[in-house]
Design a protein around this motif. Structure first.
Motif, PDB file in Angstrom:
ATOM      1  N   CYS A 206      -3.107  -2.896  -1.930  1.00  0.00           N
ATOM      2  CA  CYS A 206      -3.776  -2.142  -0.856  1.00  0.00           C
ATOM      3  C   CYS A 206      -3.128  -2.435   0.488  1.00  0.00           C
ATOM      4  O   CYS A 206      -2.926  -1.525   1.302  1.00  0.00           O
ATOM      5  N   ASP A 207      -2.795  -3.705   0.735  1.00  0.00           N
ATOM      6  CA  ASP A 207      -2.138  -4.057   1.997  1.00  0.00           C
ATOM      7  C   ASP A 207      -0.774  -3.378   2.120  1.00  0.00           C
ATOM      8  O   ASP A 207      -0.372  -2.963   3.208  1.00  0.00           O
ATOM      9  N   VAL A 208      -0.063  -3.282   0.999  1.00  0.00           N
ATOM     10  CA  VAL A 208       1.232  -2.592   1.010  1.00  0.00           C
ATOM     11  C   VAL A 208       1.050  -1.113   1.357  1.00  0.00           C
ATOM     12  O   VAL A 208       1.796  -0.548   2.159  1.00  0.00           O
ATOM     13  N   ILE A 209       0.045  -0.478   0.755  1.00  0.00           N
ATOM     14  CA  ILE A 209      -0.227   0.932   1.031  1.00  0.00           C
ATOM     15  C   ILE A 209      -0.595   1.137   2.495  1.00  0.00           C
ATOM     16  O   ILE A 209      -0.075   2.041   3.176  1.00  0.00           O
ATOM     17  N   ILE A 210      -1.499   0.295   3.006  1.00  0.00           N
ATOM     18  CA  ILE A 210      -1.934   0.413   4.402  1.00  0.00           C
ATOM     19  C   ILE A 210      -0.762   0.181   5.353  1.00  0.00           C
ATOM     20  O   ILE A 210      -0.552   0.947   6.307  1.00  0.00           O
ATOM     21  N   GLY A 211       0.015  -0.864   5.092  1.00  0.00           N
ATOM     22  CA  GLY A 211       1.157  -1.165   5.961  1.00  0.00           C
ATOM     23  C   GLY A 211       2.200  -0.070   5.938  1.00  0.00           C
ATOM     24  O   GLY A 211       2.775   0.286   6.981  1.00  0.00           O
ATOM     25  N   SER A 212       2.451   0.482   4.776  1.00  0.00           N
ATOM     26  CA  SER A 212       3.443   1.564   4.658  1.00  0.00           C
ATOM     27  C   SER A 212       2.980   2.797   5.428  1.00  0.00           C
ATOM     28  O   SER A 212       3.782   3.449   6.110  1.00  0.00           O
ATOM     29  N   ALA A 213       1.691   3.116   5.315  1.00  0.00           N
ATOM     30  CA  ALA A 213       1.156   4.270   6.037  1.00  0.00           C
ATOM     31  C   ALA A 213       1.213   4.053   7.546  1.00  0.00           C
ATOM     32  O   ALA A 213       1.568   4.971   8.308  1.00  0.00           O
ATOM     33  N   GLN A 214       0.887   2.839   7.994  1.00  0.00           N
ATOM     34  CA  GLN A 214       0.950   2.547   9.428  1.00  0.00           C
ATOM     35  C   GLN A 214       2.377   2.665   9.939  1.00  0.00           C
ATOM     36  O   GLN A 214       2.620   3.206  11.025  1.00  0.00           O
ATOM     37  N   LEU A 215       3.328   2.151   9.184  1.00  0.00           N
ATOM     38  CA  LEU A 215       4.732   2.250   9.571  1.00  0.00           C
ATOM     39  C   LEU A 215       5.155   3.706   9.687  1.00  0.00           C
ATOM     40  O   LEU A 215       5.790   4.116  10.665  1.00  0.00           O
ATOM     41  N   LEU A 216       4.776   4.510   8.701  1.00  0.00           N
ATOM     42  CA  LEU A 216       5.155   5.912   8.694  1.00  0.00           C
ATOM     43  C   LEU A 216       4.563   6.654   9.888  1.00  0.00           C
ATOM     44  O   LEU A 216       5.214   7.505  10.503  1.00  0.00           O
ATOM     45  N   LYS A 217       3.302   6.327  10.252  1.00  0.00           N
ATOM     46  CA  LYS A 217       2.653   6.978  11.397  1.00  0.00           C
ATOM     47  C   LYS A 217       3.303   6.589  12.719  1.00  0.00           C
ATOM     48  O   LYS A 217       3.393   7.399  13.639  1.00  0.00           O
TER      49      LYS A 217
END
Length: 272
Positions: A206-217
């Protein structure tokens, strides 16, 4: 924005909307009326919501007690619910917010004597205050009505204004897509277990998903550009992506979204 607000159907999504509303400093409700045929739904309401609420004995009673109603019922139940709403003398003068997938606002408005209806499509992350809600533009609604609806759903996440004709195609983007994410997370965890990893990796993934989405945004780059940054030539990620591409990962997601739209279209036709 003082409104006498009522909710018909107090399920999980309605509870999330209510939680955001009562916590919002921008919303001041003159009254809150709730109705659900299954009164056990009230058992899991927060103490704050219970204290603010009046529990109606019928749908017409809820209609008469409010000037704005949230219709949080299943699409197949709309004919029955609207028949009950019409038993209230002043039903046509109310503002209705519908969160039913596949049910057009015109269908509801026509059934309710031309009442103003604003269609909204929230998603499950509203339950943690991180939802994305699609709000359909309505030229017949007043600016005050639109502002009120925006604030209701902004209280539990972000909002996007769209044209209603785009709604069914957007369901696969915002409303159904959390399920794609959950299935992806499940698949990664299962892949780890299949290789002998025994620790609970759900929080890590979940942390990987959240971090990846934040990076992309935040980074201003395209998804493809970030894929290329992670997938170095001849490396492990390149091998993983090769398998995903060979199995038709992108095509599968696209076909799933098309199937979602087609089902929404079917639901809409059954109500026309």
């Amino acid at each position: 924005m003082n409104r006498n607000f009522a909710v018909i159907g107090v399920g999980n999504m309605a509870k999330s909307i209510l939680a955001g509303m009562v916590a919002s400093p921008c919303l001041s409700l003159a009254g809150l009326t709730l109705f659900d045929k299954n009164t056990s739904q009230y058992d899991s309401l927060s103490e704050k919501i219970v204290k603010l609420s009046t529990f109606a004995r019928s749908i017409p009673e809820a209609v008469e007690a409010s000037d704005c109603l949230l219709l949080s019922v299943k699409p197949q139940n709309f004919p029955e619910i609207m028949a009950e709403i019409k038993q209230a003398p002043s039903y046509a003068s109310k503002l209705y917010i519908s969160i039913a997938a596949g049910v057009e606002s015109k269908y509801i408005s026509d059934a309710l004597g031309g009442a103003c209806v604003i269609r909204v499509l929230p998603n499950l992350p509203m339950t943690v205050g991180a939802g994305v809600s699609l709000i359909c533009q309505n030229e017949t609604a007043s600016s005050e009505d639109i502002a009120f609806v925006q604030e209701v759903f902004r209280s539990a996440g972000s909002i996007v204004m769209i044209r209603e004709k785009e709604m069914n195609r957007m369901i696969g983007v915002t409303s159904s897509s959390p399920a794609y994410v959950f299935q992806f997370v499940h698949a990664i965890c299962q892949g780890a277990l299949a290789q002998g990893l025994t620790s609970d990796l759900l929080e890590v993934v979940c942390d990987v998903i959240i971090g990846s989405a934040q990076l992309l945004k935040q980074c201003g780059e395209t998804p493809k550009a970030l894929i290329d940054k992670v997938a170095s030539k001849g490396g492990t990620t390149e091998q993983a992506l090769r398998i995903l591409n060979e199995r038709g990962f992108d095509e599968t997601i696209r076909e799933a979204m098309i199937a979602c739209t087609e089902r929404a279209d079917e639901l809409g036709k059954s109500k026309s």
